[in-house]
Motif scaffolding. Structure first.
Motif, PDB file in Angstrom:
ATOM      1  N   ALA A 166     -19.341 159.095  90.242  1.00 52.94           N
ATOM      2  CA  ALA A 166     -19.207 159.068  88.790  1.00 52.94           C
ATOM      3  C   ALA A 166     -17.774 159.323  88.337  1.00 52.94           C
ATOM      4  O   ALA A 166     -17.307 158.721  87.374  1.00 52.94           O
ATOM      5  CB  ALA A 166     -20.149 160.091  88.152  1.00 52.94           C
ATOM      6  N   ASP A 167     -17.059 160.196  89.030  1.00 50.58           N
ATOM      7  CA  ASP A 167     -15.693 160.513  88.610  1.00 50.58           C
ATOM      8  C   ASP A 167     -14.628 159.793  89.438  1.00 50.58           C
ATOM      9  O   ASP A 167     -13.438 159.951  89.204  1.00 50.58           O
ATOM     10  CB  ASP A 167     -15.445 162.018  88.639  1.00 50.58           C
ATOM     11  N   GLY A 168     -15.057 158.983  90.396  1.00 54.14           N
ATOM     12  CA  GLY A 168     -14.112 158.197  91.175  1.00 54.14           C
ATOM     13  C   GLY A 168     -13.527 158.897  92.384  1.00 54.14           C
ATOM     14  O   GLY A 168     -12.672 158.340  93.070  1.00 54.14           O
ATOM     15  N   SER A 169     -13.964 160.114  92.664  1.00 48.44           N
ATOM     16  CA  SER A 169     -13.422 160.812  93.840  1.00 48.44           C
ATOM     17  C   SER A 169     -13.957 160.227  95.151  1.00 48.44           C
ATOM     18  O   SER A 169     -13.354 160.424  96.200  1.00 48.44           O
ATOM     19  CB  SER A 169     -13.722 162.312  93.759  1.00 48.44           C
ATOM     20  N   THR A 170     -15.073 159.524  95.090  1.00 47.82           N
ATOM     21  CA  THR A 170     -15.611 158.807  96.247  1.00 47.82           C
ATOM     22  C   THR A 170     -15.487 157.315  95.958  1.00 47.82           C
ATOM     23  O   THR A 170     -15.868 156.856  94.883  1.00 47.82           O
ATOM     24  CB  THR A 170     -17.096 159.168  96.480  1.00 47.82           C
ATOM     25  N   ALA A 171     -14.980 156.580  96.932  1.00 43.30           N
ATOM     26  CA  ALA A 171     -14.808 155.141  96.754  1.00 43.30           C
ATOM     27  C   ALA A 171     -16.166 154.436  96.732  1.00 43.30           C
ATOM     28  O   ALA A 171     -17.133 154.906  97.347  1.00 43.30           O
ATOM     29  CB  ALA A 171     -13.951 154.582  97.876  1.00 43.30           C
ATOM     30  N   ILE A 172     -16.200 153.306  96.032  1.00 43.40           N
ATOM     31  CA  ILE A 172     -17.425 152.504  95.983  1.00 43.40           C
ATOM     32  C   ILE A 172     -17.687 151.958  97.374  1.00 43.40           C
ATOM     33  O   ILE A 172     -16.801 151.422  98.033  1.00 43.40           O
ATOM     34  CB  ILE A 172     -17.285 151.375  94.954  1.00 43.40           C
ATOM     35  N   GLY A 173     -18.924 152.091  97.820  1.00 42.06           N
ATOM     36  CA  GLY A 173     -19.318 151.653  99.158  1.00 42.06           C
ATOM     37  C   GLY A 173     -19.893 152.828  99.919  1.00 42.06           C
ATOM     38  O   GLY A 173     -19.842 153.972  99.486  1.00 42.06           O
ATOM     39  N   ILE A 226     -33.633 157.020  86.543  1.00 44.45           N
ATOM     40  CA  ILE A 226     -32.369 156.887  85.822  1.00 44.45           C
ATOM     41  C   ILE A 226     -31.634 158.227  85.794  1.00 44.45           C
ATOM     42  O   ILE A 226     -30.427 158.284  85.977  1.00 44.45           O
ATOM     43  CB  ILE A 226     -32.567 156.303  84.404  1.00 44.45           C
ATOM     44  N   LEU A 227     -32.367 159.311  85.603  1.00 44.32           N
ATOM     45  CA  LEU A 227     -31.733 160.635  85.649  1.00 44.32           C
ATOM     46  C   LEU A 227     -31.309 160.999  87.066  1.00 44.32           C
ATOM     47  O   LEU A 227     -30.232 161.560  87.281  1.00 44.32           O
ATOM     48  CB  LEU A 227     -32.673 161.700  85.092  1.00 44.32           C
ATOM     49  N   GLY A 228     -32.157 160.669  88.035  1.00 53.27           N
ATOM     50  CA  GLY A 228     -31.829 160.953  89.434  1.00 53.27           C
ATOM     51  C   GLY A 228     -30.628 160.169  89.910  1.00 53.27           C
ATOM     52  O   GLY A 228     -29.771 160.700  90.622  1.00 53.27           O
ATOM     53  N   GLY A 229     -30.523 158.911  89.510  1.00 53.14           N
ATOM     54  CA  GLY A 229     -29.378 158.094  89.891  1.00 53.14           C
ATOM     55  C   GLY A 229     -28.084 158.632  89.302  1.00 53.14           C
ATOM     56  O   GLY A 229     -27.044 158.656  89.968  1.00 53.14           O
ATOM     57  N   GLN A 230     -28.167 159.089  88.055  1.00 51.50           N
ATOM     58  CA  GLN A 230     -26.980 159.669  87.427  1.00 51.50           C
ATOM     59  C   GLN A 230     -26.591 160.974  88.119  1.00 51.50           C
ATOM     60  O   GLN A 230     -25.414 161.223  88.376  1.00 51.50           O
ATOM     61  CB  GLN A 230     -27.240 159.916  85.932  1.00 51.50           C
ATOM     62  N   ALA A 231     -27.574 161.789  88.442  1.00 51.76           N
ATOM     63  CA  ALA A 231     -27.291 163.044  89.146  1.00 51.76           C
ATOM     64  C   ALA A 231     -26.705 162.775  90.537  1.00 51.76           C
ATOM     65  O   ALA A 231     -25.775 163.467  90.967  1.00 51.76           O
ATOM     66  CB  ALA A 231     -28.564 163.877  89.263  1.00 51.76           C
ATOM     67  N   LEU A 232     -27.232 161.757  91.213  1.00 55.11           N
ATOM     68  CA  LEU A 232     -26.688 161.399  92.524  1.00 55.11           C
ATOM     69  C   LEU A 232     -25.245 160.906  92.416  1.00 55.11           C
ATOM     70  O   LEU A 232     -24.410 161.222  93.258  1.00 55.11           O
ATOM     71  CB  LEU A 232     -27.551 160.319  93.177  1.00 55.11           C
ATOM     72  N   ALA A 233     -24.960 160.118  91.377  1.00 53.12           N
ATOM     73  CA  ALA A 233     -23.591 159.619  91.186  1.00 53.12           C
ATOM     74  C   ALA A 233     -22.620 160.771  90.940  1.00 53.12           C
ATOM     75  O   ALA A 233     -21.501 160.778  91.464  1.00 53.12           O
ATOM     76  CB  ALA A 233     -23.558 158.630  90.024  1.00 53.12           C
TER      77      ALA A 233
END
Length: 146
Positions: free
Chosen positions: A99-106, A86-93
């Motif tokens: 996480a901030d939307g600068s990269t599009a989903i996908g 859960i921490l790793g996934g958040q750090a990866l996002a």
């Protein structure tokens, strides 16, 4: 297995309910939404959003497992893997910009973060299975040999 007192049984029952809540809640709410509205809605992020329940219940199960000397590795490793994922996934996002939307989903970033979430859910299910095994062991009646 020793220490089958009321405190241990209470820890196991409470911990198991708390661990399974984040897993079962999206499934049950999806079924309710499908029956009432006729629309299937599934919140795949809900297990992570309700993660505090899972971790609180997992700690209770770990304490009970230590008290009973049973299923300590199953619950401990599952809890540790869930925490790291859960921490790793958040750090990866955050690192990939999801996480901030600068990269599009996908793309590969999205797959990487969702894989972390999937491993987290599997680890929580592992802890929940450990809770069910503890429940079974605590409430099992011993057969007397004649």
């Amino acid at each position: 297995m020793e220490n089958k007192g009321a405190l241990t049984k209470g820890l196991v029952i409470t911990g198991t309910v708390l661990v399974w809540l984040p897993i079962l809640a999206p499934i049950l709410l999806s079924a309710v939404s499908l029956t009432i509205d006729g629309i299937f809605r599934f919140d795949y992020l809900m297990p992570a959003e309700l993660g505090l329940f899972a971790f609180g219940g997992g700690i209770l199960l770990l304490v009970a497992a230590i008290r009973t000397h049973s299923h300590m590795k199953l619950i401990g490793w599952g809890l540790g893997i869930a925490f790291v994922m859960i921490l790793g996934g958040q750090a990866l996002a955050v690192a990939t910009g999801l996480a901030d939307g600068s990269t599009a989903i996908g793309g590969w970033q999205w797959i990487l973060v969702l894989s972390s979430l999937a491993i987290y859910v599997l680890a929580i299910v592992d802890v929940g299975i450990g809770g069910i095994l503890l429940l079974r062991n605590l409430f099992k009646h011993r057969q007397l040999s004649m």
